[in-house]
Scaffold this active site. Sequence first.
Site, PDB file in Angstrom:
ATOM      1  N   SER A   6       2.888  -2.236  10.552  1.00 33.77           N
ATOM      2  CA  SER A   6       3.801  -2.428  11.199  1.00 33.77           C
ATOM      3  C   SER A   6       4.599  -3.386  10.463  1.00 33.77           C
ATOM      4  CB  SER A   6       4.184  -1.360  12.092  1.00 33.77           C
ATOM      5  OG  SER A   6       3.396  -0.175  12.337  1.00 33.77           O
ATOM      6  N   GLU A  31      -5.978  -5.153  10.074  1.00 35.47           N
ATOM      7  CA  GLU A  31      -5.181  -3.565  10.309  1.00 35.47           C
ATOM      8  C   GLU A  31      -5.641  -3.083  11.760  1.00 35.47           C
ATOM      9  OE1 GLU A  31      -2.934  -2.594   6.973  1.00 35.47           O
ATOM     10  OE2 GLU A  31      -4.543  -1.443   6.795  1.00 35.47           O
ATOM     11  N   GLY A  47       1.967   2.267  10.862  1.00 34.29           N
ATOM     12  CA  GLY A  47       2.355   3.229  10.750  1.00 34.29           C
ATOM     13  C   GLY A  47       2.952   3.409  11.749  1.00 34.29           C
ATOM     14  N   GLU A  85      -7.209   4.991   6.977  1.00 36.51           N
ATOM     15  CA  GLU A  85      -6.922   5.766   6.557  1.00 36.51           C
ATOM     16  C   GLU A  85      -8.418   6.774   6.256  1.00 36.51           C
ATOM     17  OE1 GLU A  85      -3.653   5.402   4.666  1.00 36.51           O
ATOM     18  OE2 GLU A  85      -2.491   5.326   7.462  1.00 36.51           O
ATOM     19  N   HIS A 121     -10.178   0.714   3.691  1.00 33.79           N
ATOM     20  CA  HIS A 121      -8.772   1.188   4.981  1.00 33.79           C
ATOM     21  C   HIS A 121      -8.926   1.931   6.278  1.00 33.79           C
ATOM     22  CE1 HIS A 121      -4.305   2.783   6.361  1.00 33.79           C
ATOM     23  NE2 HIS A 121      -4.033   1.521   6.077  1.00 33.79           N
ATOM     24  N   ASN A 144       1.085  -1.494  -0.045  1.00 35.78           N
ATOM     25  CA  ASN A 144       0.038  -0.210  -0.202  1.00 35.78           C
ATOM     26  C   ASN A 144       0.552   0.749  -0.121  1.00 35.78           C
ATOM     27  OD1 ASN A 144      -2.005   2.057   0.802  1.00 35.78           O
ATOM     28  ND2 ASN A 144      -2.024   1.808   2.755  1.00 35.78           N
ATOM     29  N   GLY A 156       4.448   1.421   4.454  1.00 39.91           N
ATOM     30  CA  GLY A 156       5.982   1.800   4.789  1.00 39.91           C
ATOM     31  C   GLY A 156       7.177   1.082   4.383  1.00 39.91           C
ATOM     32  N   LYS A 193      -0.167   4.083  -0.158  1.00 39.31           N
ATOM     33  CA  LYS A 193      -0.704   5.272  -0.002  1.00 39.31           C
ATOM     34  C   LYS A 193      -0.312   6.869  -0.659  1.00 39.31           C
ATOM     35  CE  LYS A 193      -0.197   3.528   4.449  1.00 39.31           C
ATOM     36  NZ  LYS A 193      -0.081   3.859   5.743  1.00 39.31           N
TER      37      LYS A 193
HETATM   38  P1  PGA Z   1       2.245   0.194   7.554  1.00 36.41           P
HETATM   39  O1  PGA Z   1       0.943   0.751   6.861  1.00 36.41           O
HETATM   40  O2  PGA Z   1       2.929  -1.244   7.107  1.00 36.41           O
HETATM   41  O3  PGA Z   1       2.810   1.302   7.313  1.00 36.41           O
HETATM   42  O4  PGA Z   1       2.353   0.367   9.823  1.00 36.41           O
HETATM   43  C1  PGA Z   1       0.236  -0.647   6.575  1.00 36.41           C
HETATM   44  C2  PGA Z   1      -1.650  -0.040   6.110  1.00 36.41           C
HETATM   45  O5  PGA Z   1      -1.813   0.905   6.604  1.00 36.41           O
HETATM   46  O6  PGA Z   1      -1.396  -0.672   4.917  1.00 36.41           O
END
Ligand code: PGA
Length: 250
Positions: free
Chosen positions: A211, A165, A171, A97, A95, A9, A233, A11
Amino acid sequence: MKAFIAAANWKLNKGPSETEEFFRTWKTLDGVHRKSSVVIFPPALCAGTVSQLAAGAHVQWGAQHAATEKQGAFTGENSMETLSKMGGTYVLIGHSERRQLYGETDILCAKKVNLAQSLGLTPMLCLGETLAERKAGKTNEVLGQQLGAGLSLVVQDKTLTIAYEPVWAIGTGAVAEPEQIREAHQFLREALQKLVSAKTGESTPLLYGGSVNAHNAKALSQIPNVDGFLVGGASLDPETFAQVAAARWL
Ligand code: PGA
């Protein structure tokens, strides 16, 4: 053995030139990450670039966000029908977000799941509890609610993927404990069996996200009912992401 899915992802990161750069390096990498089924969710404005590069790199790709309608007066939206015509195969739905920053609701998610499946795309429905919900002992309640509502318009016998998640792990570097992940995935597996069908419950890949990185991926990949990762990330750098995708096989 079920395919293991490594989904990236990106983003709102990378433009066309960084996307080309990613694929240039990705194609030079040779290793067991190729045993995983790799999916990339680029920012929408890079979809054209990814659609040209993905096939030669043996990766699938999809949209981070798409509308509940195929076309029409919906300024700023992405069309799943166009995605499909461009060779995309997945749609990320719900998601955290999108839920938190853009107010996406469960019913919106349900409509997107339905449209994606009707068009032959694979929805990747994301769900997870906040820290406050976990501390209040409401994790299963929240997961059950999001799953039930998000799948209220599910199409029988069409492909589906679910990404668990925990919001507090996205993140933040605060990856969930193996036991927390095991419990959540077991709960989701059983809930899918009850909600949809025994077959869907058994065959639907359950991804963990939050993460995931090159250091923790191997241990996380060994947790029962973890059939893949959704990676933010750690998916931006091709070498790191290849290590994450390889972890299951090492
Ligand atoms: P992250 O993001 O690996 O940076 O924690 C995961 C996601 O938002 O799908």
